[in-house]
Write a protein that holds these residues in place. Structure first.
Motif, PDB file in Angstrom:
ATOM      1  N   ALA A 134     -17.576  15.445 -84.019  1.00 23.05           N
ATOM      2  CA  ALA A 134     -18.341  15.025 -85.197  1.00 23.05           C
ATOM      3  C   ALA A 134     -18.338  13.508 -85.374  1.00 23.05           C
ATOM      4  O   ALA A 134     -19.283  12.951 -85.947  1.00 23.05           O
ATOM      5  N   ARG A 135     -17.298  12.834 -84.869  1.00 21.08           N
ATOM      6  CA  ARG A 135     -17.240  11.363 -84.984  1.00 21.08           C
ATOM      7  C   ARG A 135     -18.391  10.702 -84.236  1.00 21.08           C
ATOM      8  O   ARG A 135     -18.743   9.556 -84.541  1.00 21.08           O
ATOM      9  N   HIS A 136     -18.957  11.395 -83.269  1.00 24.43           N
ATOM     10  CA  HIS A 136     -20.013  10.813 -82.437  1.00 24.43           C
ATOM     11  C   HIS A 136     -21.415  11.152 -82.940  1.00 24.43           C
ATOM     12  O   HIS A 136     -22.399  10.889 -82.246  1.00 24.43           O
ATOM     13  N   LEU A 137     -21.494  11.717 -84.138  1.00 26.01           N
ATOM     14  CA  LEU A 137     -22.776  11.997 -84.779  1.00 26.01           C
ATOM     15  C   LEU A 137     -23.025  11.018 -85.916  1.00 26.01           C
ATOM     16  O   LEU A 137     -22.107  10.663 -86.654  1.00 26.01           O
ATOM     17  N   ALA A 138     -24.274  10.620 -86.066  1.00 31.30           N
ATOM     18  CA  ALA A 138     -24.659   9.756 -87.186  1.00 31.30           C
ATOM     19  C   ALA A 138     -24.615  10.550 -88.488  1.00 31.30           C
ATOM     20  O   ALA A 138     -24.584  11.789 -88.472  1.00 31.30           O
ATOM     21  N   PRO A 139     -24.592   9.886 -89.640  1.00 33.69           N
ATOM     22  CA  PRO A 139     -24.659  10.610 -90.914  1.00 33.69           C
ATOM     23  C   PRO A 139     -25.891  11.522 -90.957  1.00 33.69           C
ATOM     24  O   PRO A 139     -26.990  11.116 -90.589  1.00 33.69           O
ATOM     25  N   GLY A 140     -25.679  12.765 -91.367  1.00 27.70           N
ATOM     26  CA  GLY A 140     -26.765  13.729 -91.368  1.00 27.70           C
ATOM     27  C   GLY A 140     -27.115  14.250 -89.999  1.00 27.70           C
ATOM     28  O   GLY A 140     -28.122  14.947 -89.832  1.00 27.70           O
ATOM     29  N   GLY A 141     -26.275  13.959 -89.008  1.00 30.64           N
ATOM     30  CA  GLY A 141     -26.522  14.407 -87.644  1.00 30.64           C
ATOM     31  C   GLY A 141     -26.187  15.874 -87.469  1.00 30.64           C
ATOM     32  O   GLY A 141     -25.440  16.466 -88.251  1.00 30.64           O
ATOM     33  N   ARG A 162     -21.236   4.861 -79.003  1.00 35.88           N
ATOM     34  CA  ARG A 162     -22.577   5.229 -79.464  1.00 35.88           C
ATOM     35  C   ARG A 162     -22.536   6.530 -80.261  1.00 35.88           C
ATOM     36  O   ARG A 162     -21.790   7.455 -79.933  1.00 35.88           O
ATOM     37  N   THR A 163     -23.361   6.601 -81.300  1.00 36.69           N
ATOM     38  CA  THR A 163     -23.520   7.846 -82.046  1.00 36.69           C
ATOM     39  C   THR A 163     -24.913   8.413 -81.804  1.00 36.69           C
ATOM     40  O   THR A 163     -25.846   7.687 -81.449  1.00 36.69           O
ATOM     41  N   PHE A 164     -25.030   9.725 -82.023  1.00 35.86           N
ATOM     42  CA  PHE A 164     -26.287  10.432 -81.788  1.00 35.86           C
ATOM     43  C   PHE A 164     -26.744  11.134 -83.061  1.00 35.86           C
ATOM     44  O   PHE A 164     -25.942  11.470 -83.930  1.00 35.86           O
ATOM     45  N   ASP A 165     -28.048  11.371 -83.142  1.00 44.98           N
ATOM     46  CA  ASP A 165     -28.601  12.145 -84.249  1.00 44.98           C
ATOM     47  C   ASP A 165     -28.358  13.634 -84.053  1.00 44.98           C
ATOM     48  O   ASP A 165     -28.223  14.378 -85.022  1.00 44.98           O
ATOM     49  N   ALA A 166     -28.299  14.075 -82.798  1.00 41.05           N
ATOM     50  CA  ALA A 166     -28.021  15.483 -82.502  1.00 41.05           C
ATOM     51  C   ALA A 166     -27.275  15.582 -81.189  1.00 41.05           C
ATOM     52  O   ALA A 166     -27.560  14.846 -80.242  1.00 41.05           O
ATOM     53  N   VAL A 167     -26.318  16.503 -81.139  1.00 45.60           N
ATOM     54  CA  VAL A 167     -25.608  16.847 -79.917  1.00 45.60           C
ATOM     55  C   VAL A 167     -25.720  18.356 -79.748  1.00 45.60           C
ATOM     56  O   VAL A 167     -25.320  19.123 -80.637  1.00 45.60           O
ATOM     57  N   LEU A 168     -26.274  18.793 -78.641  1.00 47.97           N
ATOM     58  CA  LEU A 168     -26.523  20.206 -78.366  1.00 47.97           C
ATOM     59  C   LEU A 168     -25.740  20.609 -77.123  1.00 47.97           C
ATOM     60  O   LEU A 168     -25.831  19.931 -76.093  1.00 47.97           O
ATOM     61  N   VAL A 169     -24.995  21.707 -77.198  1.00 41.65           N
ATOM     62  CA  VAL A 169     -24.091  22.078 -76.114  1.00 41.65           C
ATOM     63  C   VAL A 169     -24.367  23.497 -75.634  1.00 41.65           C
ATOM     64  O   VAL A 169     -24.395  24.444 -76.427  1.00 41.65           O
ATOM     65  N   ASP A 170     -24.560  23.631 -74.326  1.00 44.51           N
ATOM     66  CA  ASP A 170     -24.701  24.928 -73.663  1.00 44.51           C
ATOM     67  C   ASP A 170     -23.952  24.837 -72.342  1.00 44.51           C
ATOM     68  O   ASP A 170     -24.539  24.498 -71.312  1.00 44.51           O
ATOM     69  N   ILE A 171     -22.655  25.129 -72.398  1.00 53.81           N
ATOM     70  CA  ILE A 171     -21.825  25.032 -71.197  1.00 53.81           C
ATOM     71  C   ILE A 171     -21.103  26.352 -70.936  1.00 53.81           C
ATOM     72  O   ILE A 171     -21.301  26.981 -69.899  1.00 53.81           O
ATOM     73  N   ASP A 172     -20.270  26.769 -71.874  1.00 49.46           N
ATOM     74  CA  ASP A 172     -19.537  28.020 -71.721  1.00 49.46           C
ATOM     75  C   ASP A 172     -20.395  29.202 -72.152  1.00 49.46           C
ATOM     76  O   ASP A 172     -21.370  29.056 -72.888  1.00 49.46           O
ATOM     77  N   HIS A 173     -20.004  30.401 -71.718  1.00 43.89           N
ATOM     78  CA  HIS A 173     -20.717  31.604 -72.156  1.00 43.89           C
ATOM     79  C   HIS A 173     -20.635  31.752 -73.677  1.00 43.89           C
ATOM     80  O   HIS A 173     -21.597  32.155 -74.333  1.00 43.89           O
ATOM     81  N   SER A 174     -19.476  31.436 -74.231  1.00 44.71           N
ATOM     82  CA  SER A 174     -19.253  31.465 -75.671  1.00 44.71           C
ATOM     83  C   SER A 174     -17.922  30.784 -75.926  1.00 44.71           C
ATOM     84  O   SER A 174     -17.159  30.529 -74.976  1.00 44.71           O
ATOM     85  N   PRO A 175     -17.580  30.490 -77.181  1.00 44.37           N
ATOM     86  CA  PRO A 175     -16.259  29.903 -77.452  1.00 44.37           C
ATOM     87  C   PRO A 175     -15.102  30.815 -77.056  1.00 44.37           C
ATOM     88  O   PRO A 175     -13.969  30.346 -76.939  1.00 44.37           O
ATOM     89  N   GLN A 176     -15.377  32.100 -76.864  1.00 42.33           N
ATOM     90  CA  GLN A 176     -14.319  33.017 -76.438  1.00 42.33           C
ATOM     91  C   GLN A 176     -14.343  33.293 -74.940  1.00 42.33           C
ATOM     92  O   GLN A 176     -13.391  33.827 -74.386  1.00 42.33           O
ATOM     93  N   GLN A 177     -15.448  32.958 -74.263  1.00 39.97           N
ATOM     94  CA  GLN A 177     -15.594  33.238 -72.834  1.00 39.97           C
ATOM     95  C   GLN A 177     -15.934  31.931 -72.131  1.00 39.97           C
ATOM     96  O   GLN A 177     -17.089  31.506 -72.084  1.00 39.97           O
TER      97      GLN A 177
END
Length: 250
Positions: free
Chosen positions: A190-197, A156-171
């Protein structure tokens, strides 16, 4: 009045001890909920502006490429959120009428239980919305797989994927997620996003050009948006970041 401090749940996990507590915060004149993991504070209901902004700005970016409610299909936009936490990002996604389906992937079973059992204030609202589905899973492993981030709908692909898991990409909360934030890992997502996602990423840190550069290697365009708000616990302005990226339109 309830007790001024309560530990509502305590569970061992492979990432450390998971604790949910509720306490009276005199600076706000209200009770707040806090989540700790492995001795580290990961979320508080006293400060949620940037978690809400992740959804607001991610959906605003999506509207630029998919303005019509039905652009993603008959049911409206499909959105995935990595990391449930206290639920503020998910609730803001559901406030958008153009969202037809929301899948929230959460690694920690305890967090899912807290929402389903009503221990967290937003739980009944999220679980009661027929557009919203909460699933237990390792978001990073799913994002890197060929099947995608919805374990119940491989490919399945999505129109938007939003991520809030780690404190930051460095932490990071877990060193195993480090590869996700590299260009190769982001390209797999990015493969799991629709065009323009749209891909949205929350960070506790200020904007970092190096993160934008990594995103630019995996997406057609990428940028960072600072989110500045008054932190009532520190009584001063505080700046966090929402990183946004978009796949090619066609």
């Amino acid at each position: 009045m309830p007790p001024l401090f309560q530990e509502l749940d305590y569970r061992p996990t492979d990432l450390g001890t998971l604790i949910l507590r509720r306490r009276w915060e005199p600076r706000l004149g209200a009770f707040i909920h806090e989540i700790k993991l492995g001795g580290d504070f990961v979320m508080t209901s006293a400060v949620t502006a940037s978690e809400v902004a992740l959804a607001e700005r991610g959906l605003a970016a999506l509207a630029q490429s998919r303005p019509a409610p039905g652009a993603a299909g008959a049911g409206g936009w499909s959105v995935a959120v990595g990391g449930l936490g206290l639920g503020y990002t998910a609730r803001r996604v559901l406030a958008e009428a153009r969202v037809g389906q929301l899948v929230v992937v959460e690694y920690l079973e305890g967090v899912l239980d807290w929402h389903r059992e009503g221990l967290l204030p937003l739980g009944p609202e999220l679980t009661g919305d027929p557009r919203c589905r909460l699933v237990q899973g390792d978001f990073f492993a799913l994002a890197s797989s060929a099947e995608g981030v919805d374990p119940d709908a491989p490919g399945r692909t999505f129109d938007a994927v939003l991520v809030d898991i780690d404190h930051s990409p460095q932490q990071l909360l877990d060193a195993r997620s480090e590869s996700f934030y590299q260009p190769a890992g982001l390209r797999k997502l990015a493969r799991h996003l629709a065009p323009g996602g749209v891909f949205g990423l929350w960070s506790n840190d200020r904007p970092d050009d190096a993160i934008v550069a990594r995103l630019s290697e995996a997406f057609a365009e990428a940028w960072a948006e600072p989110v500045t708000f008054h932190n009532p616990l520190q009584d001063k302005p505080f700046t966090q970041t929402v990183y946004l990226a978009r796949t090619a339109a066609g």
